[in-house]
Design a protein around this motif. Structure first.
Motif, PDB file in Angstrom:
ATOM      1  N   ILE A  21       0.846  -1.202   0.000  1.00  0.00           N
ATOM      2  CA  ILE A  21       0.000   0.000   0.000  1.00  0.00           C
ATOM      3  C   ILE A  21       0.878   1.248   0.000  1.00  0.00           C
ATOM      4  CG2 ILE A  21      -1.684   1.356   1.316  1.00  0.00           C
ATOM      5  CD1 ILE A  21      -2.973  -1.311   2.168  1.00  0.00           C
ATOM      6  N   ARG A  22       1.958   1.244   0.806  1.00  0.00           N
ATOM      7  CA  ARG A  22       2.884   2.380   0.830  1.00  0.00           C
ATOM      8  C   ARG A  22       3.421   2.651  -0.579  1.00  0.00           C
ATOM      9  NH1 ARG A  22       7.146   0.449   3.552  1.00  0.00           N
ATOM     10  NH2 ARG A  22       6.257   0.853   5.593  1.00  0.00           N
ATOM     11  N   ASN A  23       3.856   1.596  -1.260  1.00  0.00           N
ATOM     12  CA  ASN A  23       4.397   1.760  -2.609  1.00  0.00           C
ATOM     13  C   ASN A  23       3.353   2.305  -3.571  1.00  0.00           C
ATOM     14  OD1 ASN A  23       6.914   0.893  -1.809  1.00  0.00           O
ATOM     15  ND2 ASN A  23       6.599  -1.218  -2.485  1.00  0.00           N
ATOM     16  N   GLN A  24       2.107   1.857  -3.434  1.00  0.00           N
ATOM     17  CA  GLN A  24       1.045   2.356  -4.304  1.00  0.00           C
ATOM     18  C   GLN A  24       0.759   3.835  -4.037  1.00  0.00           C
ATOM     19  OE1 GLN A  24      -2.412  -0.256  -4.446  1.00  0.00           O
ATOM     20  NE2 GLN A  24      -1.090  -2.048  -4.427  1.00  0.00           N
ATOM     21  N   ILE A  25       0.908   4.258  -2.794  1.00  0.00           N
ATOM     22  CA  ILE A  25       0.722   5.678  -2.467  1.00  0.00           C
ATOM     23  C   ILE A  25       1.899   6.491  -2.998  1.00  0.00           C
ATOM     24  CG2 ILE A  25       0.617   7.365  -0.573  1.00  0.00           C
ATOM     25  CD1 ILE A  25      -0.946   5.184   1.029  1.00  0.00           C
ATOM     26  N   LEU A  26       3.117   6.012  -2.783  1.00  0.00           N
ATOM     27  CA  LEU A  26       4.307   6.756  -3.200  1.00  0.00           C
ATOM     28  C   LEU A  26       4.431   6.841  -4.719  1.00  0.00           C
ATOM     29  CD1 LEU A  26       6.927   5.505  -0.585  1.00  0.00           C
ATOM     30  CD2 LEU A  26       5.642   7.643  -0.580  1.00  0.00           C
ATOM     31  N   THR A  27       3.942   5.827  -5.426  1.00  0.00           N
ATOM     32  CA  THR A  27       3.995   5.855  -6.893  1.00  0.00           C
ATOM     33  C   THR A  27       2.738   6.489  -7.487  1.00  0.00           C
ATOM     34  OG1 THR A  27       3.080   3.616  -7.060  1.00  0.00           O
ATOM     35  CG2 THR A  27       5.497   3.827  -7.054  1.00  0.00           C
ATOM     36  N   LYS A  28       1.868   6.973  -6.618  1.00  0.00           N
ATOM     37  CA  LYS A  28       0.640   7.676  -6.986  1.00  0.00           C
ATOM     38  C   LYS A  28      -0.369   6.803  -7.722  1.00  0.00           C
ATOM     39  CE  LYS A  28       2.779  12.080  -6.619  1.00  0.00           C
ATOM     40  NZ  LYS A  28       3.110  13.360  -7.052  1.00  0.00           N
ATOM     41  N   GLU A  29      -0.281   5.484  -7.500  1.00  0.00           N
ATOM     42  CA  GLU A  29      -1.351   4.599  -7.966  1.00  0.00           C
ATOM     43  C   GLU A  29      -2.591   4.845  -7.108  1.00  0.00           C
ATOM     44  OE1 GLU A  29      -0.308   0.377  -8.558  1.00  0.00           O
ATOM     45  OE2 GLU A  29       1.777   1.044  -8.476  1.00  0.00           O
ATOM     46  N   LEU A  30      -2.348   5.158  -5.823  1.00  0.00           N
ATOM     47  CA  LEU A  30      -3.411   5.565  -4.914  1.00  0.00           C
ATOM     48  C   LEU A  30      -3.204   7.050  -4.618  1.00  0.00           C
ATOM     49  CD1 LEU A  30      -3.443   2.603  -2.345  1.00  0.00           C
ATOM     50  CD2 LEU A  30      -5.189   3.129  -4.057  1.00  0.00           C
ATOM     51  N   LEU A  31      -4.248   7.827  -4.803  1.00  0.00           N
ATOM     52  CA  LEU A  31      -4.150   9.276  -4.637  1.00  0.00           C
ATOM     53  C   LEU A  31      -4.858   9.728  -3.372  1.00  0.00           C
ATOM     54  CD1 LEU A  31      -4.913  10.244  -8.338  1.00  0.00           C
ATOM     55  CD2 LEU A  31      -2.668  10.117  -7.239  1.00  0.00           C
ATOM     56  N   ALA A  32      -4.543  10.939  -2.942  1.00  0.00           N
ATOM     57  CA  ALA A  32      -5.169  11.515  -1.753  1.00  0.00           C
ATOM     58  C   ALA A  32      -6.687  11.432  -1.876  1.00  0.00           C
ATOM     59  CB  ALA A  32      -4.729  12.962  -1.577  1.00  0.00           C
ATOM     60  N   GLY A  33      -7.315  10.927  -0.819  1.00  0.00           N
ATOM     61  CA  GLY A  33      -8.766  10.815  -0.797  1.00  0.00           C
ATOM     62  C   GLY A  33      -9.294   9.477  -1.275  1.00  0.00           C
ATOM     63  N   ASP A  34      -8.448   8.683  -1.933  1.00  0.00           N
ATOM     64  CA  ASP A  34      -8.894   7.360  -2.376  1.00  0.00           C
ATOM     65  C   ASP A  34      -9.240   6.503  -1.168  1.00  0.00           C
ATOM     66  OD1 ASP A  34      -8.500   8.017  -5.018  1.00  0.00           O
ATOM     67  OD2 ASP A  34      -6.722   6.759  -5.298  1.00  0.00           O
ATOM     68  N   ALA A  35     -10.345   5.795  -1.265  1.00  0.00           N
ATOM     69  CA  ALA A  35     -10.773   4.913  -0.185  1.00  0.00           C
ATOM     70  C   ALA A  35     -10.047   3.580  -0.286  1.00  0.00           C
ATOM     71  CB  ALA A  35     -12.279   4.691  -0.262  1.00  0.00           C
ATOM     72  N   LEU A  36      -9.625   3.075   0.853  1.00  0.00           N
ATOM     73  CA  LEU A  36      -9.056   1.731   0.929  1.00  0.00           C
ATOM     74  C   LEU A  36     -10.194   0.765   1.226  1.00  0.00           C
ATOM     75  CD1 LEU A  36      -5.873   2.379   3.105  1.00  0.00           C
ATOM     76  CD2 LEU A  36      -6.047   2.314   0.630  1.00  0.00           C
ATOM     77  N   PRO A  37     -10.024  -0.503   0.859  1.00  0.00           N
ATOM     78  CA  PRO A  37     -11.070  -1.461   1.218  1.00  0.00           C
ATOM     79  C   PRO A  37     -11.206  -1.533   2.741  1.00  0.00           C
ATOM     80  CG  PRO A  37      -9.330  -2.503  -0.111  1.00  0.00           C
ATOM     81  CD  PRO A  37      -8.901  -1.105   0.181  1.00  0.00           C
ATOM     82  N   SER A  38     -12.398  -1.863   3.210  1.00  0.00           N
ATOM     83  CA  SER A  38     -12.572  -2.015   4.653  1.00  0.00           C
ATOM     84  C   SER A  38     -11.650  -3.131   5.136  1.00  0.00           C
ATOM     85  CB  SER A  38     -14.025  -2.352   4.985  1.00  0.00           C
ATOM     86  OG  SER A  38     -14.305  -3.693   4.613  1.00  0.00           O
ATOM     87  N   MET A  39     -11.318  -3.088   6.413  1.00  0.00           N
ATOM     88  CA  MET A  39     -10.440  -4.111   6.983  1.00  0.00           C
ATOM     89  C   MET A  39     -11.030  -5.506   6.793  1.00  0.00           C
ATOM     90  SD  MET A  39      -9.181  -2.366  10.496  1.00  0.00           S
ATOM     91  CE  MET A  39      -9.117  -0.595  10.558  1.00  0.00           C
ATOM     92  N   ARG A  40     -12.336  -5.615   6.976  1.00  0.00           N
ATOM     93  CA  ARG A  40     -12.998  -6.913   6.830  1.00  0.00           C
ATOM     94  C   ARG A  40     -12.973  -7.388   5.382  1.00  0.00           C
ATOM     95  NH1 ARG A  40     -15.710  -7.853  11.666  1.00  0.00           N
ATOM     96  NH2 ARG A  40     -16.309  -5.977  12.781  1.00  0.00           N
ATOM     97  N   LEU A  41     -13.254  -6.484   4.453  1.00  0.00           N
ATOM     98  CA  LEU A  41     -13.249  -6.847   3.039  1.00  0.00           C
ATOM     99  C   LEU A  41     -11.860  -7.275   2.593  1.00  0.00           C
ATOM    100  CD1 LEU A  41     -14.605  -7.074   0.265  1.00  0.00           C
ATOM    101  CD2 LEU A  41     -14.115  -4.642  -0.071  1.00  0.00           C
ATOM    102  N   LEU A  42     -10.835  -6.514   2.977  1.00  0.00           N
ATOM    103  CA  LEU A  42      -9.470  -6.857   2.601  1.00  0.00           C
ATOM    104  C   LEU A  42      -9.074  -8.207   3.205  1.00  0.00           C
ATOM    105  CD1 LEU A  42      -6.912  -6.021   1.097  1.00  0.00           C
ATOM    106  CD2 LEU A  42      -6.163  -4.842   3.162  1.00  0.00           C
ATOM    107  N   ALA A  43      -9.453  -8.434   4.458  1.00  0.00           N
ATOM    108  CA  ALA A  43      -9.145  -9.712   5.107  1.00  0.00           C
ATOM    109  C   ALA A  43      -9.821 -10.861   4.362  1.00  0.00           C
ATOM    110  CB  ALA A  43      -9.594  -9.682   6.564  1.00  0.00           C
ATOM    111  N   ARG A  44     -11.059 -10.653   3.962  1.00  0.00           N
ATOM    112  CA  ARG A  44     -11.799 -11.695   3.244  1.00  0.00           C
ATOM    113  C   ARG A  44     -11.146 -11.965   1.886  1.00  0.00           C
ATOM    114  NH1 ARG A  44     -16.854  -9.536   1.978  1.00  0.00           N
ATOM    115  NH2 ARG A  44     -16.966  -8.987   4.155  1.00  0.00           N
ATOM    116  N   GLU A  45     -10.800 -10.891   1.159  1.00  0.00           N
ATOM    117  CA  GLU A  45     -10.196 -11.046  -0.166  1.00  0.00           C
ATOM    118  C   GLU A  45      -8.838 -11.757  -0.095  1.00  0.00           C
ATOM    119  OE1 GLU A  45      -9.992  -7.128  -1.839  1.00  0.00           O
ATOM    120  OE2 GLU A  45     -12.101  -7.140  -2.441  1.00  0.00           O
ATOM    121  N   LEU A  46      -8.052 -11.435   0.928  1.00  0.00           N
ATOM    122  CA  LEU A  46      -6.718 -12.026   1.063  1.00  0.00           C
ATOM    123  C   LEU A  46      -6.731 -13.339   1.848  1.00  0.00           C
ATOM    124  CD1 LEU A  46      -4.656  -8.779   1.805  1.00  0.00           C
ATOM    125  CD2 LEU A  46      -4.920  -9.965  -0.377  1.00  0.00           C
TER     126      LEU A  46
END
Length: 124
Positions: A21-46
């Protein structure tokens, strides 16, 4: 958001999430204000524990990369240029330390490493 977890990697799962996630923010794949998946959703997906995703999000918050709001979720925090530069310098420093450690094991001198860097900078 694309996160790949490796169980064969020696790195803890929460650190793998933080790093990606840090790399995606630093490379601007994720921009300010972008929502991250909920903790539960991310846990389920992974297919991991919610506790693991919670720890990853807490680490990202400590680093000032995301902000979380109860009932709303977690979002990429606006980064100022100086903060981004510091993050990049930290990442470069970490990677260069790995290079120096490997060079030491291989009896490669600093001058050889500098020549390699110069060659890489020129695109050789």
């Amino acid at each position: 958001m694309n996160i790949i977890i490796s169980n064969s990697n020696g790195q803890p799962i929460y650190e793998q999430i933080v790093t990606q996630i840090r790399n995606q923010i630093l490379t601007k794949e994720l921009l300010a204000g972008d929502a991250l998946p909920s903790m539960r959703l991310l846990a389920r997906e992974l297919k991991i524990s919610v506790i693991t995703t919670k720890r990853a999000y807490e680490e990202l918050e400590k680093e000032g990369l995301i902000e979380s709001y109860t009932g709303k979720g977690s979002f990429v925090k606006a980064q100022n240029a100086q903060q981004l530069k510091e993050q990049h310098l930290h990442e470069i420093s970490t990677k260069l330390q790995e290079v120096l450690d490997l060079a030491y094991l291989s009896d490669i001198g600093l001058s050889e490493i500098i020549e390699i860097l110069k060659g890489l900078q020129k695109g050789e």
